[in-house]
Design an enzyme around this catalytic site. Structure first.
Site, PDB file in Angstrom:
ATOM      1  N   ASP A   1       0.971  -1.397  -0.077  1.00 53.75           N
ATOM      2  CA  ASP A   1       0.070  -0.115  -0.028  1.00 53.75           C
ATOM      3  C   ASP A   1       1.124   1.323   0.200  1.00 53.75           C
ATOM      4  O   ASP A   1       1.157   1.887   1.082  1.00 53.75           O
ATOM      5  CB  ASP A   1      -0.978  -0.012   1.161  1.00 53.75           C
ATOM      6  CG  ASP A   1      -1.784   0.999   1.128  1.00 53.75           C
ATOM      7  OD1 ASP A   1      -2.014   1.819   0.286  1.00 53.75           O
ATOM      8  OD2 ASP A   1      -2.990   1.024   2.059  1.00 53.75           O
ATOM      9  N   ILE A   2       1.284   1.414  -1.096  1.00 48.22           N
ATOM     10  CA  ILE A   2       2.160   2.790  -1.453  1.00 48.22           C
ATOM     11  C   ILE A   2       1.621   3.903  -1.849  1.00 48.22           C
ATOM     12  O   ILE A   2       2.259   5.071  -1.848  1.00 48.22           O
ATOM     13  CB  ILE A   2       3.417   2.332  -2.108  1.00 48.22           C
ATOM     14  CG1 ILE A   2       3.019   1.783  -3.741  1.00 48.22           C
ATOM     15  CG2 ILE A   2       4.191   1.037  -1.735  1.00 48.22           C
ATOM     16  CD1 ILE A   2       4.067   1.503  -4.548  1.00 48.22           C
ATOM     17  N   LYS A   3       0.360   3.823  -2.569  1.00 49.42           N
ATOM     18  CA  LYS A   3      -0.341   5.029  -2.944  1.00 49.42           C
ATOM     19  C   LYS A   3       0.483   6.070  -3.838  1.00 49.42           C
ATOM     20  O   LYS A   3       0.546   7.374  -3.662  1.00 49.42           O
ATOM     21  CB  LYS A   3      -1.050   5.934  -1.910  1.00 49.42           C
ATOM     22  CG  LYS A   3      -2.052   4.833  -1.290  1.00 49.42           C
ATOM     23  CD  LYS A   3      -2.981   5.789  -0.230  1.00 49.42           C
ATOM     24  CE  LYS A   3      -4.441   4.845   0.293  1.00 49.42           C
ATOM     25  NZ  LYS A   3      -3.708   4.053   1.070  1.00 49.42           N
ATOM     26  N   ARG A   4       1.466   5.598  -4.929  1.00 46.14           N
ATOM     27  CA  ARG A   4       2.235   6.420  -5.513  1.00 46.14           C
ATOM     28  C   ARG A   4       1.380   7.051  -6.845  1.00 46.14           C
ATOM     29  O   ARG A   4       0.459   6.334  -7.313  1.00 46.14           O
ATOM     30  CB  ARG A   4       3.493   5.635  -6.109  1.00 46.14           C
ATOM     31  CG  ARG A   4       4.625   5.262  -5.274  1.00 46.14           C
ATOM     32  CD  ARG A   4       4.987   6.229  -4.270  1.00 46.14           C
ATOM     33  NE  ARG A   4       6.243   5.546  -3.566  1.00 46.14           N
ATOM     34  CZ  ARG A   4       5.955   5.293  -2.083  1.00 46.14           C
ATOM     35  NH1 ARG A   4       4.960   5.744  -1.352  1.00 46.14           N
ATOM     36  NH2 ARG A   4       7.162   4.787  -1.507  1.00 46.14           N
TER      37      ARG A   4
ATOM     38  N   THR B   1      -0.794  -0.131  -4.653  1.00 50.23           N
ATOM     39  CA  THR B   1      -1.930   0.911  -4.650  1.00 50.23           C
ATOM     40  C   THR B   1      -1.349   2.161  -5.427  1.00 50.23           C
ATOM     41  O   THR B   1       0.067   2.446  -5.033  1.00 50.23           O
ATOM     42  CB  THR B   1      -2.579   1.287  -3.223  1.00 50.23           C
ATOM     43  OG1 THR B   1      -1.301   1.619  -2.455  1.00 50.23           O
ATOM     44  CG2 THR B   1      -3.208  -0.205  -2.625  1.00 50.23           C
TER      45      THR B   1
END
Length: 289
Positions: A95-98, A123
């Site tokens: 879950d890195i949401k880059r 993500t």
């Protein structure tokens, strides 16, 4: 394909995704006293929970911020955890949401789909534009990797941007994003019918749930919001399709469950397992209604 693996795991084990969002405050004192280094503390806590739950869940999600906050040692704990999950053949979500573009996004893709931080899914945030996805597509095309792209999130501030009405159809922005993701994702569908380009859809907004599920029949969902954020088994079940098509994340509700019991410090992993079983039953009851 990785999406077929995930689909099949959900068929066998249900929809619970254990979120290993591990903060030192969540870890029993006796475990912290047993190990000296932060990476060992984080990893051993995670490992005990994994060992008690791996037969019950299809996938684990690690929010990287919880590890980045502890510097190099924290990231070493992240690395050890995803390596351990890989060694026991469990599916992982980083879950890195880059949400960057061009060469920067290429480096993010390389960092999390290769090497020491390699996971099965990551993500992504598309609100800088759809070229944020481009560097990840070669990995998705291989069949070995997938992404969950932020579509409509569970936080109250989602309405600041995601609910803006866009012409000419006067639809919410998140539907414009979803339609484009659906279009891109066609090329990456597995034999299960779902695409390896999935979406993050918060389970706390139930009013639009059926429309979102019907509109994106071939999109697999990562569904946050259960438990601590207020979504119930009934709420999140609305985003599923015949019991599949999505995984439902719970982090603190599982890894902190031991705090509700007098002997919790000694049996924290047992109580994590109990929380998973209760969550599975909650979701399954609603699926049977």
């Amino acid at each position: 394909m990785i999406i077929d693996r995930l689909f099949n795991e959900v068929e066998k084990k249900g929809n619970v995704c254990v979120g290993l969002d591990t903060h030192l405050d969540y870890i029993p004192v006796n475990l912290k006293e047993k190990y000296q280094d932060i990476d060992e503390i984080l990893f051993e806590f995670n490992k005990e929970i994994i060992d008690k739950t791996y037969d019950l869940v299809p996938v684990y999600k690690l929010q990287i911020a919880y590890y980045e906050a502890y510097g190099i040692k924290g990231l070493l704990g992240y690395k050890k955890t995803i390596e351990y999950l890989r060694s026991i053949k469990k599916i992982t979500i980083g879950d890195i949401k880059r949400g960057d573009i061009s060469s920067t996004a290429q480096m993010y893709a390389k960092a999390h789909f290769e090497g020491e931080f390699e996971v099965d899914f990551v993500t992504l945030n598309p609100y800088l534009g759809f070229d944020t996805l481009t560097p990840y597509l070669k990995y998705i095309e291989s069949g070995e990797k997938g992404v969950f792209v932020l579509l409509r999130t569970s936080n109250p501030g989602a309405k600041d941007i995601q609910y803006l009405k866009i012409s000419p159809k006067d639809e919410y922005l998140y539907y414009i994003v979803g339609d484009k993701l659906n279009e891109i994702g066609v090329k990456y569908r597995g034999s299960c019918g779902y695409s390896s380009i999935g979406a993050v859809v918060g389970g706390t907004h139930v009013d639009e749930a059926k429309e979102i599920r019907n509109r994106y029949k071939n999109m697999f969902f990562l569904i946050p919001g259960y438990g601590h954020q207020g979504a119930t088994g009934k709420d999140v079940s609305l985003y599923l399709n015949k019991g599949n098509g999505g995984v439902i994340n719970s982090s603190r509700g599982i890894i902190n469950a031991y705090k509700n019991y007098k002997d919790g410090d000694q049996r924290f992993a047992d109580y994590a397992r109990k929380a998973v079983l209760e969550m599975r039953e909650d979701i399954q009851i609603e699926r049977r209604v």
